[in-house]
Design a protein around this motif. Sequence first.
Motif, PDB file in Angstrom:
ATOM      1  N   UNK A   1     -25.832   9.438  26.463  1.00 57.48           N
ATOM      2  CA  UNK A   1     -27.121   8.944  25.951  1.00 57.48           C
ATOM      3  C   UNK A   1     -27.227   9.059  24.438  1.00 57.48           C
ATOM      4  N   UNK A   2     -26.289   9.727  23.800  1.00 55.76           N
ATOM      5  CA  UNK A   2     -26.322   9.800  22.336  1.00 55.76           C
ATOM      6  C   UNK A   2     -24.940   9.467  21.814  1.00 55.76           C
ATOM      7  N   UNK A   3     -24.835   9.226  20.534  1.00 54.94           N
ATOM      8  CA  UNK A   3     -23.521   8.992  19.937  1.00 54.94           C
ATOM      9  C   UNK A   3     -22.946  10.318  19.449  1.00 54.94           C
TER      10      UNK A   3
ATOM     11  N   UNK B   1     -23.393  14.076  17.321  1.00 54.63           N
ATOM     12  CA  UNK B   1     -23.974  14.493  16.036  1.00 54.63           C
ATOM     13  C   UNK B   1     -22.893  14.449  14.966  1.00 54.63           C
ATOM     14  N   UNK B   2     -23.197  13.921  13.788  1.00 56.44           N
ATOM     15  CA  UNK B   2     -22.194  13.837  12.730  1.00 56.44           C
ATOM     16  C   UNK B   2     -21.588  15.190  12.368  1.00 56.44           C
TER      17      UNK B   2
END
Lengths: 272, 272
Positions: B138-140, B142-143
Amino acid sequence: MGDKLEELFSTGKIGGLLWSSPNNPTWTCLTETELEMIGKLLTKHDVIGIEDSAYLGMDFRYDYSKPGQSPFQPTIAKFTENYFIIISSSKIFSYAGQRISVTISSESLMTRKYPYLKKYFNSKTILSAFIHGGIYPTTAGVPQTTQHALAAFFESACTGEFDFLDSLKVYKVRAKKAKEIFLKNGFTLAYPDDRGKPLGDGFYFTIQRGDLTSGELLYYLLQFGLAGIPLDITGSKKKGVRICISLVHQNQYPELENRVKALNKFLTNLNK
Amino acid sequence: MGDKLEELFSTGKIGGLLWSSPNNPTWTCLTETELEMIGKLLTKHDVIGIEDSAYLGMDFRYDYSKPGQSPFQPTIAKFTENYFIIISSSKIFSYAGQRISVTISSESLMTRKYPYLKKYFNSKTILSAFIHGGIYPTTAGVPQTTQHALAAFFESACTGEFDFLDSLKVYKVRAKKAKEIFLKNGFTLAYPDDRGKPLGDGFYFTIQRGDLTSGELLYYLLQFGLAGIPLDITGSKKKGVRICISLVHQNQYPELENRVKALNKFLTNLNK
């Protein structure tokens, strides 16, 4: 391909069609003619085309590096208004760790209203449903610093100040070299050509070995310190493994050759 | 509260209980005694407590600023193993633009197996379902740079090198001042106390005006250049608006006072 798409779209059950070009895992590319045909069908049947442009411009058989000069990266946007284009920064700007990409669409698609969207996204327009009902609740958004960096990447690429394709051409050299190593050691390409034309050299290629299944081949590769993605989990019906060269450095090619040679010897002894 | 929770949990239909403390929008805080009671019920009924610690340590009625010294931030983790604690960097490190937070859980919860999870997440353990089935798709993610920065924030806060609460105490001062301005101009607090104790001054507070509904009050506030969140969309049953002071700078308080005075006059003339 046109007849098959026409048949599928005619059922009225298809909402979207997703592809990447260059394709993953085959590295084959859609031509302008194919995109034109797809675009017409998308419009005719009101299906949305989702073009994953993670490898934008990386079909190195053509020089797409000069902004505003042909040849241009083929894109569905030329042939229909029903498109989303996703451009990830991971590959084209080697910016994977920052987890950012952009989505591009046409104004006419964004402002179209679909009554059924209202039920799930509290809005009838795709623009609002996509941003407020899709992106926002499923992600925490993208950091400000990364947004500024990506904007700067795009700007300098568009002005021609930064030739991002030039810095990616090392992958072409590496893919060519790695392919040769596998081919002279008893492996063949699972996808050897791009429908009649020579396949480009890019981020990855696909290998086969006799009648080994994808899983068996990966198992042997791993025993010799080589990794890949088995084709059977990518949707491909061919046996084989996708080999990605993006993290293999120039000075590691002699070691790659050692390992592939040893693997070849091992498999040959097994009559594989 | 205990009886109500016992009643709800006993139905077997509750999987998780989510709260923030300090609470949004009331700024009331759960005490150790209340958390102990909640913790026991979570364990007894095998319900998961999700503690949103976005405002960690920001109950300025107590000094939580010294690492390793009491008083400590009250937390559910002291009273049950069935917890997730979410610590967002947005407020405590004024790091909202970078979109990062951490989730903390107990080893015993993470390694527990729930057969039903397998159906949806291809794994029975919460650890795997949460990370690979929840966060990742659901997310890419965290950088990397933001991860390093947050780790550095936490480390320097834990060693005592960086007193993050000290840099947040300006909000206490601002909230106190802004509250006074509203109170002396005919407004009252929708949540005036913390169940018997004086309410702390923090990120926001809640105001009411006579019998104006939340929407009506916001409508009048906006006409005088003042913004807020109507309580009726926060799950609160009270009439009123939440006023957040985080972006109001010290030098803007005279202007705030002008606007609130003018609004008071306007509403008084309308007999509101």
